[in-house]
Design a protein around this motif. Structure first.
Motif, PDB file in Angstrom:
ATOM      1  N   UNK A  27       6.434 -39.425 -30.791  1.00  0.00           N
ATOM      2  CA  UNK A  27       5.089 -38.856 -30.674  1.00  0.00           C
ATOM      3  C   UNK A  27       4.018 -39.927 -30.870  1.00  0.00           C
ATOM      4  N   UNK A  28       4.239 -40.862 -31.790  1.00  0.00           N
ATOM      5  CA  UNK A  28       3.304 -41.984 -31.943  1.00  0.00           C
ATOM      6  C   UNK A  28       3.275 -42.836 -30.675  1.00  0.00           C
ATOM      7  N   UNK A  58      -2.366 -38.080 -35.458  1.00  0.00           N
ATOM      8  CA  UNK A  58      -1.244 -37.590 -36.260  1.00  0.00           C
ATOM      9  C   UNK A  58      -1.622 -37.821 -37.709  1.00  0.00           C
ATOM     10  N   UNK A  59      -1.621 -36.748 -38.513  1.00  0.00           N
ATOM     11  CA  UNK A  59      -2.104 -36.804 -39.887  1.00  0.00           C
ATOM     12  C   UNK A  59      -1.064 -36.249 -40.852  1.00  0.00           C
ATOM     13  N   UNK A  60      -1.266 -36.584 -42.114  1.00  0.00           N
ATOM     14  CA  UNK A  60      -0.501 -35.971 -43.187  1.00  0.00           C
ATOM     15  C   UNK A  60      -1.449 -35.041 -43.933  1.00  0.00           C
ATOM     16  N   UNK A  61      -1.062 -33.782 -44.107  1.00  0.00           N
ATOM     17  CA  UNK A  61      -1.918 -32.818 -44.788  1.00  0.00           C
ATOM     18  C   UNK A  61      -1.833 -33.021 -46.298  1.00  0.00           C
ATOM     19  N   UNK A  62      -2.689 -32.337 -47.031  1.00  0.00           N
ATOM     20  CA  UNK A  62      -2.672 -32.433 -48.494  1.00  0.00           C
ATOM     21  C   UNK A  62      -1.352 -31.945 -49.077  1.00  0.00           C
ATOM     22  N   UNK A  68       0.077 -32.709 -36.027  1.00  0.00           N
ATOM     23  CA  UNK A  68      -0.340 -33.359 -34.793  1.00  0.00           C
ATOM     24  C   UNK A  68      -1.595 -32.665 -34.302  1.00  0.00           C
ATOM     25  N   UNK A  69      -2.691 -33.402 -34.200  1.00  0.00           N
ATOM     26  CA  UNK A  69      -3.933 -32.875 -33.638  1.00  0.00           C
ATOM     27  C   UNK A  69      -3.932 -33.266 -32.168  1.00  0.00           C
ATOM     28  N   UNK A  70      -4.099 -32.289 -31.288  1.00  0.00           N
ATOM     29  CA  UNK A  70      -3.974 -32.560 -29.859  1.00  0.00           C
ATOM     30  C   UNK A  70      -4.817 -31.589 -29.048  1.00  0.00           C
TER      31      UNK A  70
END
Length: 143
Positions: A27-28, A58-62, A68-70
């Motif tokens: 995905x990256x 692409x983020x890590x949540x709390x 994945x934001x898309x």
């Protein structure tokens, strides 16, 4: 007897055939190359949908989950997809076709970034926004 490996980019959650980091690496790679990805996504109620997405971030949540934001081609709008809910995916060679959504403030105003300092401030603000509004005189947040 040799073990048969699944084709690249077919299943997201089969630990017997794929290293746990391979889907994230793929995905990256799609994000870096700006190529579309078709995912089979399982909602919280168990419904599976197939969507073609254009990854923006692409983020890590709390809570420690990877999101994945898309841009979703089905809805033509920005969406978030939890990596743990992606059942399978296919990488494509075709590039992005949708216009990315503009970053906005909680009030709905568009964020304009003109300098590297503004970009850094925007990224830090996104990552460290308070969960609830801060009120002057509130002492339970004091260190």
């Amino acid at each position: 007897m040799s073990r048969q490996q699944a084709p690249r980019g077919t299943r997201c959650g089969t630990p017997a055939t794929r290293p746990p980091t391979e889907p994230l690496t793929d995905l990256y790679r799609a994000l870096d190359r700006r190529t579309a990805v078709t995912i089979t996504y399982r909602d919280t109620d168990g419904t599976e949908t197939v969507r073609t997405i254009e990854i923006a971030d692409i983020r890590t949540t709390k809570s420690g989950r990877i999101e994945i934001r898309a841009m979703c081609r089905l809805r033509s709008e920005a969406r978030g997809f939890g990596l743990h809910r992606i059942v399978s995916y296919t990488l494509h060679r075709c590039g992005y076709v949708l216009e990315p959504a503009e970053a906005t403030t909680p009030a709905g105003r568009v964020i304009i970034v003109r300098t590297p300092a503004q970009l850094i401030a925007r990224e830090l603000g996104r990552d460290y926004l308070p969960i609830r509004p801060l009120v002057r005189g509130q002492t339970d947040l004091a260190a």
